[in-house]
Each structure stands twice: as C-alpha cells, then as structure tokens.
Design an enzyme around this catalytic site. Structure first.
Site, PDB file in Angstrom:
ATOM      1  N   LYS A  22       1.087 -21.955 -14.379  1.00 38.02           N
ATOM      2  CA  LYS A  22      -1.004 -22.476 -14.368  1.00 38.02           C
ATOM      3  C   LYS A  22      -0.482 -23.890 -14.615  1.00 38.02           C
ATOM      4  CE  LYS A  22      -2.853 -18.443 -15.914  1.00 38.02           C
ATOM      5  NZ  LYS A  22      -3.041 -17.719 -17.555  1.00 38.02           N
ATOM      6  N   ARG A  57      -2.792 -12.589 -26.968  1.00 34.47           N
ATOM      7  CA  ARG A  57      -2.403 -13.323 -27.682  1.00 34.47           C
ATOM      8  C   ARG A  57      -3.616 -15.023 -27.374  1.00 34.47           C
ATOM      9  NH1 ARG A  57      -0.247 -16.624 -24.000  1.00 34.47           N
ATOM     10  NH2 ARG A  57       0.614 -15.415 -22.525  1.00 34.47           N
ATOM     11  N   ARG A  88      -1.850 -29.735 -18.091  1.00 35.31           N
ATOM     12  CA  ARG A  88      -0.555 -29.653 -18.433  1.00 35.31           C
ATOM     13  C   ARG A  88      -0.072 -30.753 -18.051  1.00 35.31           C
ATOM     14  NH1 ARG A  88       0.864 -23.449 -19.467  1.00 35.31           N
ATOM     15  NH2 ARG A  88      -1.116 -22.779 -18.816  1.00 35.31           N
ATOM     16  N   TYR A 123      -0.421  -7.735  -1.711  1.00 33.79           N
ATOM     17  CA  TYR A 123      -0.361  -8.659  -2.596  1.00 33.79           C
ATOM     18  C   TYR A 123      -1.656 -10.126  -1.831  1.00 33.79           C
ATOM     19  CZ  TYR A 123       1.763 -13.761  -1.848  1.00 33.79           C
ATOM     20  OH  TYR A 123       1.594 -15.668  -1.965  1.00 33.79           O
ATOM     21  N   LEU A 124      -2.527 -10.800  -2.356  1.00 30.62           N
ATOM     22  CA  LEU A 124      -3.551 -10.731  -2.278  1.00 30.62           C
ATOM     23  C   LEU A 124      -3.547 -12.164  -1.984  1.00 30.62           C
ATOM     24  CD1 LEU A 124      -5.504  -9.984  -4.717  1.00 30.62           C
ATOM     25  CD2 LEU A 124      -5.689  -8.812  -2.356  1.00 30.62           C
ATOM     26  N   HIS A 172      -7.461 -16.842  -9.321  1.00 31.26           N
ATOM     27  CA  HIS A 172      -7.252 -16.717 -10.726  1.00 31.26           C
ATOM     28  C   HIS A 172      -7.802 -17.575 -11.702  1.00 31.26           C
ATOM     29  CE1 HIS A 172      -4.481 -16.117 -14.680  1.00 31.26           C
ATOM     30  NE2 HIS A 172      -5.635 -16.143 -14.814  1.00 31.26           N
ATOM     31  N   VAL A 186      -1.845 -20.695 -23.625  1.00 38.42           N
ATOM     32  CA  VAL A 186      -2.071 -22.355 -23.614  1.00 38.42           C
ATOM     33  C   VAL A 186      -2.991 -22.688 -23.337  1.00 38.42           C
ATOM     34  CG1 VAL A 186      -1.343 -24.346 -22.649  1.00 38.42           C
ATOM     35  CG2 VAL A 186       0.180 -22.371 -23.203  1.00 38.42           C
TER      36      VAL A 186
HETATM   37  P1  ADP Z   1       3.280 -13.540 -15.701  1.00 35.89           P
HETATM   38  O1  ADP Z   1       2.745 -12.453 -16.807  1.00 35.89           O
HETATM   39  O2  ADP Z   1       4.312 -13.166 -14.952  1.00 35.89           O
HETATM   40  O3  ADP Z   1       2.574 -14.603 -15.663  1.00 35.89           O
HETATM   41  P2  ADP Z   1       0.422 -12.096 -13.358  1.00 35.89           P
HETATM   42  O4  ADP Z   1       0.539 -10.327 -13.785  1.00 35.89           O
HETATM   43  O5  ADP Z   1      -0.052 -12.803 -14.981  1.00 35.89           O
HETATM   44  O6  ADP Z   1       2.504 -12.599 -13.732  1.00 35.89           O
HETATM   45  O7  ADP Z   1       0.744 -12.746 -12.572  1.00 35.89           O
HETATM   46  C1  ADP Z   1       0.593 -13.929 -12.258  1.00 35.89           C
HETATM   47  C2  ADP Z   1       0.500 -14.554 -11.688  1.00 35.89           C
HETATM   48  O8  ADP Z   1       1.311 -14.491  -9.819  1.00 35.89           O
HETATM   49  C3  ADP Z   1      -1.061 -15.123 -11.049  1.00 35.89           C
HETATM   50  O9  ADP Z   1      -1.906 -15.541 -11.359  1.00 35.89           O
HETATM   51  C4  ADP Z   1      -0.896 -14.922  -9.488  1.00 35.89           C
HETATM   52  O10 ADP Z   1      -0.706 -16.683  -8.981  1.00 35.89           O
HETATM   53  C5  ADP Z   1       0.262 -14.930  -8.813  1.00 35.89           C
HETATM   54  N1  ADP Z   1      -0.264 -12.622  -8.533  1.00 35.89           N
HETATM   55  C6  ADP Z   1      -0.226 -12.028  -9.513  1.00 35.89           C
HETATM   56  N2  ADP Z   1      -0.206 -10.936  -8.594  1.00 35.89           N
HETATM   57  C7  ADP Z   1      -0.942 -11.374  -7.299  1.00 35.89           C
HETATM   58  C8  ADP Z   1      -1.062 -10.387  -6.289  1.00 35.89           C
HETATM   59  N3  ADP Z   1      -1.349  -8.900  -6.236  1.00 35.89           N
HETATM   60  N4  ADP Z   1      -1.230 -10.969  -5.273  1.00 35.89           N
HETATM   61  C9  ADP Z   1      -1.218 -12.198  -5.245  1.00 35.89           C
HETATM   62  N5  ADP Z   1      -0.460 -13.216  -6.505  1.00 35.89           N
HETATM   63  C10 ADP Z   1      -0.171 -12.463  -7.605  1.00 35.89           C
END
Ligand code: ADP
Length: 445
Positions: free
Chosen positions: A236, A290, A336, A201-202, A207, A293
């Site tokens: 988002k 795909r 959005r 978890y960062l 993003h 948005v």
């Molecule tokens: P989804 O497909 O459900 O959208 P993602 O893997 O794209 O899932 O992650 C969505 C959001 O979750 C990311 O944009 C980020 O904000 C948060 N996130 C995902 N992975 C991590 C991580 N390893 N550490 C911190 N935040 C994360």
C-alpha cells in the site's frame, strides 16, 4: 490502568504508541537496536533499553531480550506495534506467561488468523464471503488439479504470508510448473513455513478493509472502511476513507457481516478484515490481528484514538461507546512517504540534511525523523505518514496537494514526488482506480 508500557517496536509507530501512552498518563519504555541509538522513539520514551545489534532478528525480534527489558524496567504491559512480533502468537503467549499483559488479541486468535488457509476457513464458517481458492497445495500436480477447479488465472500465496511478499500469478499449467516451487522456497525463506495455496486472481479488484474494535466482553464496533487500492508490488502507498467506490448500502452490508463475525469469534482487541471488492462483491483475503499503518485515517474521520482503545481493552475495560455513538465526518487520506526513489522505488537510506514537515488545518504527520537523522538501511523504508482530513474528497485531495508542496525532506530520495504525480491524474482524482492501476500506469502491469 497500566503504569508503564514497553513498546516493542521502532520508528513512527513506536512514537505513535508513546503518544497514546503519555496522553493516558502511562510511562513508556523504548527498546532499540544499536542502529537506533539516536532514534526519536528512544529519545522521547521515559526509559530505553538496547536489545541487540542492527539485524532485526537479534534485536526487534529477539524475544528473550525484549522480555528481559520489560522485567528490568518493571513494565506492566507490552505493545508490539506493527510488523516485527505483532502477529506472533508465540510471543503473545510468552509475554503473558512472564506476567506482562500483551496489548493485542488472544494468542489463539493471532494463530487462527496468522495462517491464511485457516483464516479463510474460519471466515467462511463465520458467514464471510471469501475468494475462491484451495487449501494448502503440496506439489505442482496437486496445484494444477486445484487450479482447474478454481479456474485460471490463479494467485499462488504463502499461507503464512505478509507484507505482500512471495505471491505469483499463474495463468496456466505451465505457470504452476514455473512458479510453485519458487513460491514454496520464498515462503520458507520469508516466513519459515513453506506452505502455499491458490486463490482465484481477480483482475480489477479494489482493496477494501474494515477496522474493528472489540472488548472481548460483547462490545464490538467498526470504524468504517479504508480503501487501500493504491499499491505497488502488493504494498500500500496511499489510503483513503471512505472508499470512493462503495455505495452506502454496500458499506452497511459489509459492516454488518464483519461485526457479526467478530462477535461470533469472541475477538478481543483492534483488528482489520481485508477484502477484495470487484463488481459489487466482497471477498475476504485476510485478517490483521493488530494495529495497521493506515489506522490514522479512520481516526481522522471518527475522532477515536485506536491505540488508546487497544490499551483500554488490554486493561480489561469495556468499550465505552456503541456503534450509534460513532460519527463519521468528512474524508481522510494518507500518503506513505518512503525513503525510496519516486520512480524506481529503490530504497534510499542516508542522512536527512534538511527537514520541514507541513502543517496547518487538517494535517497530521506521524514520523520519527528529524534533521540530521540517518535513515538506517536495515529496516522498512517508511519514514513519514502524511494524513489529511477535510469535509469531502475533492477538498481533502486539494489539501493533500498543498501539504505535499510544503513537505521538505532533503538528503534521501522520497516518494513525495510520486504522490504529487498521482494528484495530477484525472482518473485518480475521480477515484477510478483498482489494485493494479498504479502498476499499469508505471508501465509494469
Ligand atoms: P499480505 O498479507 O502479504 O499483504 P494479502 O492477502 O493481504 O497479502 O494481499 C496483499 C495484496 O495482494 C492485496 O491487497 C491485493 O492487492 C493482492 N491480492 C491478494 N489476493 C489477491 C487475489 N486473489 N487476486 C488479486 N490480487 C490479490
């Protein structure tokens, strides 16, 4: 080129695709549920077919009904849009088996990237840096083992996940015991696949995602990055390009890694690779096979119509430009606008009693609402996308402020006021935010 395309979606994205089709001289077929009898995507399409009741499972996800609609209307191709069936490899295969063209990547690539565990493995093999994590973990004991290797805190994620749903942070072994089974149950409920995995978890990442187009014939280009760090509940709310955080060399480096990987995969279609970016490092989290948005902001700064390109690629045409032809101009942002309370984010379906969208230079609205339209409670709460383009970030944000001032939507709560609030934050105006920033600001971080 296709003569008729069936659009297997609703709302603003269905309209977006309709517009690209009509600009190419292609006729459109709308499909809709009974909740959408009066929807704008139905009104504007050349033909429409009702495919079922309001519940999406019986309409917008009803594959036999959609295929029948395509057969009855004589469509050549099907565009799945965003959400619904857009990342369903089985649907893509069935579309092709029934003699229609699927406007998207091959089913094999959708399948590969649809599971985040296999996607990360594939990405790693293609030379893309990934977030340190585990493979699928079956039970708390296995998860605790994996977490020890990765280091706490860890994020429990659904392998088949999407839409930011079903993620849980575990800060220690007790956190695993508390959330693992719950995460597996949620994954089964949302995605019909209970497998979950762990990721480091960062704590303060941004993003950053990169838009690519590939023709499957060797042509691969990127349309730059989008910064989608403004999120709530992993969803988002606001996107911008270019990212205020990246140095030119970092952007170039990311673009090189991404385009090389896409070429290596032999990918075909539009796609987006999503990364977390922290302390100068990029970590791949997933690929969306795909349209997205927020594709609109990449269109604003490049002038490329991404949906038109998707259609051209699906028709077997090669990209008719190379990376050197892509010119990036200025800055673009998207707000959005959801039918939600601007502070609690509680969904607010209802009838739009008054509607006046903003206009003027550099302003684009993608929306399917109108005065008198009833926002149904069954679907996504996104009712409009406001996209603004200008020469640079400060001017772009001023233009957005002006456009939000003009925007009138009465009858439902909207997130307009939330966006206006953002534009009064000095930190936000400086581009100084990460994915947890908004939640910290809202007092939930
Ligand atoms: P989804 O497909 O459900 O959208 P993602 O893997 O794209 O899932 O992650 C969505 C959001 O979750 C990311 O944009 C980020 O904000 C948060 N996130 C995902 N992975 C991590 C991580 N390893 N550490 C911190 N935040 C994360």
């Amino acid at each position: 080129m296709f003569e008729k395309i069936l659009i297997a979606n609703r709302g603003e994205i269905a309209l977006r695709i309709h517009r690209a089709c009509h600009e190419m001289g292609i006729r459109t077929v709308a499909v809709h549920s009974t909740a959408d009898d009066n929807a704008m995507h139905v009104r504007l399409a050349d033909e429409s077919v009702c495919i079922g009741p309001p519940n999406a499972r019986e309409s917008y996800l009803n594959v036999p009904a959609i295929l029948s609609a395509a057969a009855i209307t004589g469509a050549d191709a099907i565009h799945p849009g965003v959400g619904f069936l857009s990342e369903n490899a089985n649907f893509a295969s069935m579309v092709e088996e029934h003699g229609f063209t699927f406007i998207g990547p091959t089913p094999a690539h959708i399948l590969l990237m649809g599971n985040k565990v296999s996607a990360k493995r594939a990405a790693k093999d293609l030379g893309i840096p990934v977030v340190p994590g585990s493979g699928a973990v079956a039970d708390p004991a296995e998860a605790r083992e994996a977490a020890k290797r990765i280091g706490y805190p860890v994020l429990i994620k659904a392998a088949a996940g999407g839409g930011g749903r079903g993620m849980h942070v575990a800060r220690d072994d007790a956190g695993i015991d508390q959330f693992l089974v719950q995460a597996q149950n949620e994954a089964t409920a949302y995605f019909s696949d209970g497998s979950v995995y762990l990721e480091r978890y960062l704590d303060r990442p941004r993003h950053i995602e990169m838009q690519i187009l590939a023709d499957g014939q060797g042509g691969v280009i990127h349309l730059g990055e989008r910064d989608c760090s403004l999120q709530r509940n992993h969803q988002k709310l606001f996107e911008e390009t270019p990212s205020p955080a990246l140095k030119p060399a970092e952007r170039e480096n990311l673009a090189k890694i991404v385009t090389t990987a896409i070429k290596g995969m032999g990918y075909r279609g539009a796609g987006t690779l999503e990364f977390l970016y922290q302390d100068g490092e990029f970590f791949f989290i997933e690929m969306n096979t795909r349209l997205q948005v927020e594709h609109t902001i990449s269109e604003a700064v490049t002038g490329i119509d991404i949906v038109r390109e998707q259609i051209r690629i699906a028709a077997g045409l090669p990209l008719d430009y190379t990376q050197a032809d892509i010119q990036f101009f200025g800055h673009a942002v998207e707000c959005r606008i959801n039918a939600e309370h601007p502070e609690t984010f509680k969904p607010s379906p209802g009838t739009i009693t008054s509607y006046h969208p903003p206009g003027g230079i550099g302003v684009r609205i993608d929306s399917a609402i109108y005065q008198g339209y009833a926002v149904p409670p069954q679907y996504d709460s996104l009712i409009a996308k406001l996209i603004v383009h200008d020469r640079n970030r400060p001017e772009c944000l001023m233009r957005m402020k002006r456009a939000l001032e003009e925007f009138v939507i009465v009858g439902v709560d909207t997130t307009i006021a939330m966006h206006q609030g953002l534009l009064t934050s000095a930190q936000f105006m400086n581009g100084d935010y990460d994915i947890h920033w908004l939640e910290r600001l809202l007092g939930r971080g």
